[in-house]
Design a protein around this motif. Structure first.
Motif, short mmCIF file in Angstrom:
data_model
loop_
_atom_site.label_atom_id
_atom_site.label_comp_id
_atom_site.label_asym_id
_atom_site.label_seq_id
_atom_site.Cartn_x
_atom_site.Cartn_y
_atom_site.Cartn_z
N LEU A 1 17.91 -17.42 15.59
CA LEU A 1 18.44 -16.41 14.67
C LEU A 1 19.40 -15.48 15.40
CD1 LEU A 1 15.31 -15.45 12.51
CD2 LEU A 1 17.40 -16.56 11.72
N PHE A 2 19.06 -15.11 16.62
CA PHE A 2 19.95 -14.25 17.40
C PHE A 2 21.31 -14.92 17.60
CE2 PHE A 2 21.79 -12.54 21.25
CZ PHE A 2 21.52 -11.18 21.18
N ARG A 3 21.26 -16.21 17.93
CA ARG A 3 22.49 -16.96 18.15
C ARG A 3 23.29 -17.14 16.85
NH1 ARG A 3 24.50 -17.28 23.21
NH2 ARG A 3 22.96 -18.01 24.72
N SER A 4 22.56 -17.18 15.72
CA SER A 4 23.26 -17.41 14.45
C SER A 4 24.02 -16.19 13.97
CB SER A 4 22.25 -17.82 13.38
OG SER A 4 21.45 -16.71 12.98
N GLY A 5 23.69 -15.03 14.52
CA GLY A 5 24.33 -13.80 14.07
C GLY A 5 23.49 -13.03 13.06
N VAL A 6 22.42 -13.66 12.54
CA VAL A 6 21.51 -12.98 11.62
C VAL A 6 20.54 -12.14 12.44
CG1 VAL A 6 19.70 -13.33 9.89
CG2 VAL A 6 21.70 -14.84 9.93
N ASP A 7 20.26 -10.92 11.96
CA ASP A 7 19.35 -10.05 12.70
C ASP A 7 18.01 -10.76 12.88
OD1 ASP A 7 17.64 -7.95 13.60
OD2 ASP A 7 19.03 -6.50 12.76
N PRO A 8 17.58 -10.99 14.12
CA PRO A 8 16.38 -11.80 14.36
C PRO A 8 15.07 -11.13 13.99
CG PRO A 8 17.24 -10.99 16.44
CD PRO A 8 18.25 -10.61 15.39
N VAL A 9 15.09 -9.83 13.65
CA VAL A 9 13.82 -9.18 13.29
C VAL A 9 13.23 -9.81 12.03
CG1 VAL A 9 14.39 -6.97 14.36
CG2 VAL A 9 15.01 -7.37 11.97
N ILE A 10 14.07 -10.49 11.24
CA ILE A 10 13.56 -11.13 10.03
C ILE A 10 12.55 -12.22 10.39
CG2 ILE A 10 15.29 -12.97 9.83
CD1 ILE A 10 15.40 -12.35 6.83
N ALA A 11 12.61 -12.73 11.61
CA ALA A 11 11.65 -13.75 12.05
C ALA A 11 10.24 -13.19 12.04
CB ALA A 11 12.02 -14.24 13.46
N GLY A 12 10.09 -11.93 12.45
CA GLY A 12 8.75 -11.34 12.48
C GLY A 12 8.12 -11.28 11.11
N LEU A 13 8.87 -10.80 10.12
CA LEU A 13 8.33 -10.70 8.76
C LEU A 13 8.01 -12.08 8.20
CD1 LEU A 13 7.66 -8.51 6.68
CD2 LEU A 13 9.93 -8.87 5.70
N ALA A 14 8.89 -13.06 8.46
CA ALA A 14 8.66 -14.41 7.94
C ALA A 14 7.41 -15.03 8.56
CB ALA A 14 9.89 -15.29 8.25
N ILE A 15 7.24 -14.87 9.87
CA ILE A 15 6.05 -15.42 10.53
C ILE A 15 4.79 -14.74 10.02
CG2 ILE A 15 4.88 -15.64 12.75
CD1 ILE A 15 7.67 -15.90 14.03
N GLY A 16 4.84 -13.42 9.84
CA GLY A 16 3.67 -12.70 9.34
C GLY A 16 3.26 -13.16 7.95
N LEU A 17 4.23 -13.35 7.07
CA LEU A 17 3.94 -13.78 5.71
C LEU A 17 3.45 -15.23 5.65
CD1 LEU A 17 6.95 -12.14 3.84
CD2 LEU A 17 4.54 -11.50 3.65
N ALA A 18 3.67 -15.99 6.73
CA ALA A 18 3.24 -17.39 6.75
C ALA A 18 1.91 -17.57 7.48
CB ALA A 18 4.30 -18.24 7.43
N THR A 19 1.32 -16.49 8.00
CA THR A 19 0.09 -16.58 8.79
C THR A 19 -1.12 -16.30 7.90
OG1 THR A 19 1.32 -15.82 10.74
CG2 THR A 19 -1.08 -15.77 10.86
N PHE B 1 8.21 -7.48 16.47
CA PHE B 1 6.74 -7.40 16.44
C PHE B 1 6.26 -6.42 15.37
CE2 PHE B 1 7.70 -8.88 20.73
CZ PHE B 1 6.86 -9.98 20.81
N PHE B 2 7.03 -5.35 15.15
CA PHE B 2 6.66 -4.41 14.09
C PHE B 2 6.69 -5.09 12.72
CE2 PHE B 2 8.41 -1.61 10.74
CZ PHE B 2 7.32 -0.77 10.57
N PHE B 3 7.76 -5.82 12.45
CA PHE B 3 7.85 -6.50 11.16
C PHE B 3 6.86 -7.66 11.07
CE2 PHE B 3 12.04 -4.43 11.30
CZ PHE B 3 11.97 -3.76 10.09
N LEU B 4 6.47 -8.22 12.20
CA LEU B 4 5.41 -9.23 12.20
C LEU B 4 4.10 -8.63 11.72
CD1 LEU B 4 4.07 -11.92 12.92
CD2 LEU B 4 3.96 -11.15 15.31
N VAL B 5 3.75 -7.44 12.21
CA VAL B 5 2.50 -6.79 11.79
C VAL B 5 2.55 -6.41 10.32
CG1 VAL B 5 1.07 -4.73 12.12
CG2 VAL B 5 1.93 -5.97 14.10
N VAL B 6 3.69 -5.93 9.85
CA VAL B 6 3.83 -5.61 8.43
C VAL B 6 3.64 -6.86 7.58
CG1 VAL B 6 5.43 -4.81 6.65
CG2 VAL B 6 5.30 -3.61 8.83
N GLY B 7 4.25 -7.97 8.00
CA GLY B 7 4.09 -9.23 7.27
C GLY B 7 2.66 -9.73 7.30
N LEU B 8 1.96 -9.56 8.43
CA LEU B 8 0.57 -9.98 8.53
C LEU B 8 -0.32 -9.22 7.56
CD1 LEU B 8 0.21 -10.17 12.43
CD2 LEU B 8 0.10 -12.12 10.85
N GLU B 9 -0.13 -7.91 7.48
CA GLU B 9 -0.96 -7.11 6.57
C GLU B 9 -0.66 -7.46 5.12
OE1 GLU B 9 -3.79 -4.63 5.14
OE2 GLU B 9 -3.49 -5.43 7.15
#
Length: 633
Positions: free
Chosen positions: A238-256, A90-98
């Motif tokens: 992403l969690f299941r893939s082994g990639v750190d899932p926090v990247i989802a937050g930044l990606a979603i923010g940048l796409a909003t 959620f932190f990286f989501l907010v950063v991506g949103l801004e």
């Protein structure tokens, strides 16, 4: 159409802050100031807990397992990983949103301006990594080079706000943009270099979920619950893939997407609210709620809802879970000589400012056709020093790269940057403040011009101007004579003009909100009818002082009170003679992205935030200082 100076001000009260809840960078960073204090407090609590008589309970609590299962499948992780990989999303989501908001509406909507903070971010990562590797060459700590690369967004922005409360918005935007690029690269580094295994099938599913999220942007209002479900699926994949899932937050923010409310959407929301008032049924209540929500962009809605939680709960919780180090004499002695600790500290405190300043200088070279720098050299150096705070991502990578004492040494290095980097930034700012005014003026004159938000420049032959036409600062307001907030703002404006008479010219443009103010259009046309007789500002003042009395007979009595030709004004209103003039202002408001009143522009740039006398005075002083430095006066 310049007129006489403003009358003496009345007592200025507080204006309606609720009218400016969507104020972007300034509101974002004012929250970061308090958030940085809470983050620091949480860090201290973690250290006290880890060094208390119950220090063993620190690890015991954060290594407690928590599982979420549905049937035979589920996710199991300890509390620390739920914080690091769950809440921090959620932190990286907010950063991506801004960042997305700045790309859509702010300083970075001119894409060439993204080049310098992006290149500066890369330089600000490469140089610290090189310093870290030079110190750890051939040693067991070399694998942890990623711990020295990423600026802590929360601490850096908070430190900037504390050190320079009046810092220009472009300074903050530069640091924010740099931090976003920095975070994105750091998350990619985690995914590529600090992920032990990657499962391709879950990763492909995650990519598919992200594509669905992008497509849902064009779906009807019911998309919100579907989007939430898809976002959760993206995180789990992403969690299941082994990639750190926090990247989802930044990606979603940048796409909003972010966009200003349109007049059509606002008028529709008003109509739906009136329908509910007439027939208060659940159906109309739901329609009114959806209408109001759809008028505000998803970007700003999410920011408004999530930002306090990330600043005051999530990031401090991350610090509490990760900053606790059980300090012993041996650990402190070893850390003081540890290439891991020293590499992280030197990388951030020395490498960050050197990398940011040098990369920015390269990016602005004429031979590379680079854009002009957004900041002067001294401010760029100060920003680089502030960016030397490494905490969140540094600790995140450290938990992937190290274990045992090496992890503790890495944590101490990251914690040291929280203290040392702001001190270095403070020292740089003290030097900047003591530079000769002429040198600072030359530096500012070399920076990029401001991006103007006002579509139609002020025309002295057409616009209504109060104050000297050659004033260095132009304060323009789109207003509505029936808007109570415009009436409140008028007190602040009069006080501002009385105290800065020769430095400010004030311009009024019409934006009657006819869907909520039934007499606003009539009042606007009445002021133009008075302007035809050379008395615009007199009628302007009377109308704002009698906002509840704007019927035709009231306007006629005001005309008679001012000694105007009342019959002529009445006839002008009946024939709608001045309606086209008012419509021209409305069109310019639409082209400038204005949908509510009062909306202010200072030297062509939109003013966000409150419009009380203190805030407007500070904004005018900053604009006047920049204007004088640019023109060299």
């Amino acid at each position: 159409m310049a007129d006489e100076p403003a009358a003496a001000p009345a007592n200025a009260g507080r204006t309606a802050w609720a009218r400016n809840l969507a104020a972007p960078v300034r509101s974002f960073l004012s929250t970061e100031t308090g958030g940085a204090v809470v983050l620091l407090a949480a860090t201290i609590v973690a250290l006290l807990w880890a060094n208390s008589p119950w220090w063993d309970s620190y690890e015991s609590v954060w290594t407690t397992k928590l599982a979420i299962t549905i049937g035979d499948t589920g996710i199991t992780a300890d509390l620390r990983h739920w914080v690091n990989q769950g809440l921090m999303t959620f932190f990286f989501l907010v950063v991506g949103l801004e960042a997305k908001r700045e790309l859509d509406l702010g300083e970075l909507r001119e894409r060439r301006r993204l080049a310098i903070p992006a290149v500066a971010a890369i330089g600000g990562m490469l140089v610290p990594v090189c310093i870290y590797l030079a110190i750890n060459a051939g040693g067991p700590g070399a694998h942890g080079w990623g711990t020295a690369m990423s600026t802590d967004t929360a601490f850096a922005l908070g430190a900037l706000a504390l050190l320079t409360p009046r810092a220009a918005t472009r300074t903050r935007v530069f640091l924010l943009s740099l931090a976003v690029v920095d975070d994105l690269c750091a998350l990619l580094v985690i995914a590529i270099f600090y992920t032990e295994r990657v499962s391709l099938v879950p990763l492909a599913v995650a990519v598919g979920f992200f594509g669905v999220l992008l497509a849902l942007r064009y779906a009807p209002p019911w998309r919100r619950p579907v989007s939430i479900a898809v976002a959760i699926g993206l995180w789990v994949a992403l969690f299941r893939s082994g990639v750190d899932p926090v990247i989802a937050g930044l990606a979603i923010g940048l796409a909003t997407s972010a966009y200003p409310p349109s007049r059509d959407d606002l008028e529709r929301a008003t109509a739906l609210a009136r329908s509910f008032r007439e027939q208060p049924t659940p159906e109309f209540a739901r329609s009114a709620q959806q209408g109001v929500q759809s008028a505000i962009s998803p970007n700003e809605r999410l920011q408004y809802g999530l930002h306090p939680w990330t600043s005051y709960v999530i990031v401090p919780r991350f610090a509490l879970a990760n900053a606790g180090v059980h300090l012993t004499g041996t650990l402190i002695s070893d850390a003081a000589r540890s290439p891991i600790t020293l590499g992280i500290l030197a990388g951030y405190v020395i490498g960050k400012p050197v990398g940011i300043v040098s990369a920015s200088w390269i990016a602005t070279r004429p031979m590379l056709r680079g854009p002009r720098a957004p900041l002067s050299g001294p401010l760029l150096t100060a920003s680089g020093a502030v960016a030397g705070v490494g905490f969140t991502i540094s600790l995140l990578i450290a938990t992937h790269a190290f274990e045992g004492q090496r992890l503790d040494e890495a944590k101490l290095g990251a914690l040291a940057t929280v203290v040392v980097a702001p001190l270095v930034a403070w020292a740089v700012l003290q030097v900047v403040r003591r530079l000769p005014e002429t040198l600072r003026a030359r530096q500012i004159a070399r920076t990029a011009d401001d991006i103007l938000d006002l579509s139609d420049d002020v025309d002295p032959e057409r616009d209504h101007i109060r104050g000297p036409e050659d004033a260095p600062v132009t304060l323009l307001e789109y207003g509505d004579f029936e808007c109570t907030y415009c009436g409140q703002a008028e007190n602040a404006i009069r006080e501002l003009l009385a105290s800065h008479g020769d430095d400010v010219r004030y311009v009024w443009r019409h934006l009657p909100l006819n869907d909520v103010h039934p007499h606003a259009q009539l009042a606007a046309e009445a002021s133009e009818a008075a302007a035809a007789q050379g008395r615009f500002w007199d009628m302007h003042d009377i109308l704002l002082n009698h906002q509840g009395e704007l019927r035709p007979r009231d306007v006629r009595s005001y005309a008679e009170e001012l000694g105007l030709d009342a019959d002529r004004i009445t006839e002008d209103l009946r024939r709608r003679v001045h309606a086209p003039r008012v419509s021209e202002d409305v069109v310019s408001a639409d082209e400038s992205g204005v949908s509510g009143t009062p909306t202010f522009f200072v030297n062509g740039r939109r003013h966000y935030g409150p419009y009380d006398i203190g805030t407007l005075t500070e904004t005018v002083r900053a604009a006047r200082g920049r204007r004088r430095q640019v023109v060299g006066t």
